[in-house]
Scaffold this motif. Sequence first.
Motif, PDB file in Angstrom:
ATOM      1  N   ALA A  52      54.827   5.310 -23.231  1.00 16.47           N
ATOM      2  CA  ALA A  52      53.623   5.445 -23.038  1.00 16.47           C
ATOM      3  C   ALA A  52      53.596   6.484 -21.787  1.00 16.47           C
ATOM      4  O   ALA A  52      52.065   6.275 -21.474  1.00 16.47           O
ATOM      5  CB  ALA A  52      52.701   4.210 -22.741  1.00 16.47           C
ATOM      6  N   THR A  54      54.588   5.808 -18.312  1.00 19.27           N
ATOM      7  CA  THR A  54      54.273   5.122 -17.848  1.00 19.27           C
ATOM      8  C   THR A  54      55.756   4.967 -16.501  1.00 19.27           C
ATOM      9  O   THR A  54      55.239   4.177 -15.969  1.00 19.27           O
ATOM     10  CB  THR A  54      52.497   4.016 -17.158  1.00 19.27           C
ATOM     11  N   TRP A 138      56.936   9.824 -26.191  1.00 19.80           N
ATOM     12  CA  TRP A 138      55.676  10.320 -25.631  1.00 19.80           C
ATOM     13  C   TRP A 138      55.373  10.911 -25.658  1.00 19.80           C
ATOM     14  O   TRP A 138      54.106  12.089 -25.785  1.00 19.80           O
ATOM     15  CB  TRP A 138      55.973   9.751 -24.119  1.00 19.80           C
ATOM     16  N   LYS A 142      51.935  12.345 -26.299  1.00 16.51           N
ATOM     17  CA  LYS A 142      50.961  13.568 -25.604  1.00 16.51           C
ATOM     18  C   LYS A 142      50.452  14.756 -26.559  1.00 16.51           C
ATOM     19  O   LYS A 142      49.269  15.039 -26.639  1.00 16.51           O
ATOM     20  CB  LYS A 142      51.965  14.071 -24.861  1.00 16.51           C
ATOM     21  N   ALA A 171      49.133   3.917 -27.373  1.00 14.64           N
ATOM     22  CA  ALA A 171      48.690   5.217 -27.805  1.00 14.64           C
ATOM     23  C   ALA A 171      47.222   5.220 -27.771  1.00 14.64           C
ATOM     24  O   ALA A 171      46.202   6.289 -27.917  1.00 14.64           O
ATOM     25  CB  ALA A 171      49.538   5.336 -29.415  1.00 14.64           C
ATOM     26  N   ASP A 173      44.810   3.578 -26.659  1.00 13.42           N
ATOM     27  CA  ASP A 173      44.228   4.114 -25.013  1.00 13.42           C
ATOM     28  C   ASP A 173      44.393   5.606 -24.810  1.00 13.42           C
ATOM     29  O   ASP A 173      43.431   6.242 -23.981  1.00 13.42           O
ATOM     30  CB  ASP A 173      45.425   3.324 -24.169  1.00 13.42           C
ATOM     31  N   HIS A 174      45.721   6.466 -24.526  1.00 16.54           N
ATOM     32  CA  HIS A 174      45.916   7.577 -24.017  1.00 16.54           C
ATOM     33  C   HIS A 174      45.070   8.592 -25.502  1.00 16.54           C
ATOM     34  O   HIS A 174      44.394   9.697 -24.678  1.00 16.54           O
ATOM     35  CB  HIS A 174      47.383   7.693 -24.649  1.00 16.54           C
ATOM     36  N   LYS A 177      41.695   8.326 -24.633  1.00 15.54           N
ATOM     37  CA  LYS A 177      41.786   9.551 -22.964  1.00 15.54           C
ATOM     38  C   LYS A 177      41.433  10.742 -23.113  1.00 15.54           C
ATOM     39  O   LYS A 177      41.269  11.867 -22.107  1.00 15.54           O
ATOM     40  CB  LYS A 177      43.140   9.447 -21.628  1.00 15.54           C
ATOM     41  N   SER A 178      42.878  11.352 -24.427  1.00  9.95           N
ATOM     42  CA  SER A 178      42.918  12.545 -24.677  1.00  9.95           C
ATOM     43  C   SER A 178      41.596  13.841 -26.059  1.00  9.95           C
ATOM     44  O   SER A 178      41.878  14.662 -25.631  1.00  9.95           O
ATOM     45  CB  SER A 178      44.638  13.181 -25.190  1.00  9.95           C
ATOM     46  N   TYR A 377      46.879   0.275 -21.253  1.00 11.08           N
ATOM     47  CA  TYR A 377      47.476   0.564 -19.769  1.00 11.08           C
ATOM     48  C   TYR A 377      46.315  -0.579 -18.199  1.00 11.08           C
ATOM     49  O   TYR A 377      45.383  -0.318 -18.646  1.00 11.08           O
ATOM     50  CB  TYR A 377      46.875   2.176 -19.080  1.00 11.08           C
TER      51      TYR A 377
END
Length: 434
Positions: A52, A54, A138, A142, A171, A173-174, A177-178, A377
């Motif tokens: 992830a 982090t 990751w 991404k 994922a 959460d990401h 954000k993205s 996160y």
Amino acid sequence: MKSHYQVLVIGGGTAGIMVAAQLREKDRNLEIGLIEPADTHYYQPAWTLVGAGTYDFKSTARPMKSLIPAGVDWIKDYAEGFDPEKNTVSTKSSGNITYDYLVVAPGLVYDHSLIPGLAEAIDKGVVCSNYTDPEHTWKVIKNFKGGTAVFTQPATPIKCGGAPQKIMYLADDHFRKSGVRSKTDIVFATPGTTIFAVPEIKQTLMEVVDRKDINLRFFHKLVEIDAEKQIAWYEVTKEVETGGCVVIEDSKTDKIDQNIQYNYKDVKVEVEGNRFGIHYDMMHLAPPQTAPKFIMNSPLVNDAKWLDVDHKTMQHNKFRNIFGLGDVAALPTAKTGAAIRKQVPIVVDNVMTLIESDKIGEMAYNGYSSCPLVTGYGKMVLAEFDYQNNFIPDPKLKQMLISDSSKEHWRLWMLKKYMLPYLYWNKMMKGQNV
């Protein structure tokens, strides 16, 4: 190198290192040999966080040499077979080694051949696995631009049973954000029947699933991967209620069997006979996992080909001077480092008591295991449970001002990311009970 040891340990993972270290603490004069071919020891629980973005992958690795306890002979070789009647282990390069007592803890292995197409797909393109290459995971997360994100696991036992869903929550959460979550469907396909077997944890995770709008698909056995067409093929291992199909695209939501699907999403699906193929734009999976072949082909296993030990004492059910623990053991609980942490003192006590008085000790393993379930996160739930799936949180958590570890908490995230790795390297690996 000697050809005989009082105690011979197979495996330089969490279980093997801890057993050797604690035996040395009990008796500095014990002659202990440890068979392990690998040069590097990994703290794999952090690989979820690596996947992830982090946690640093390099920080999860230490040279094996630095972890072998002082006074323990490291036999850098592969164990290949057993003759328990003659107290003998055969190795690839070092010949036969005999023992008075044997501790078997080689962990498990991944067998890509159990799912056709997996070997060609895994860790390439949009197919990833934190179990094998978390850095690739990751990259996939991404680079994801939207579509169907499938998270799945095999029908075999796996280590850290919660890992396939932990990376899914991170994922999600990401993706938010993205900016790609609004054009993404997340599917969790599992051969299991529930999101988690402990009721208190299940309740929290279902709230997380609702919040994150995730489609759960139960009874889904992964049987093939078509990497070229990006299709994950499943067999549904439970009959669907009459009048509706669980995965066909044009099915109405009100006809979906809720025991098989939860929070239905109309993702693209192929149907061939009794198989359903879910199209994916990215997929994370846990590979099928088995005992190593030298274990499976030995006289030490049960019918399911796992190391046949007593569930309470971890003494072998046939050979009284052999013990087994960790992921290879046929224990009906989750395969985690936390479980090993509770198993080791019992095995060590039994071995020492056998040496001293020709009987095993009185300690008993209750099936304790723990699964740190990262739900995003900065958020985590800590599932601690026994053989009966009773929720048994550690009273020490109250010292961290955590009153209910079945609920998401930022302090539990701090435990996962910072405290547990510290305890692992500085306490557990040095033979201390934590």
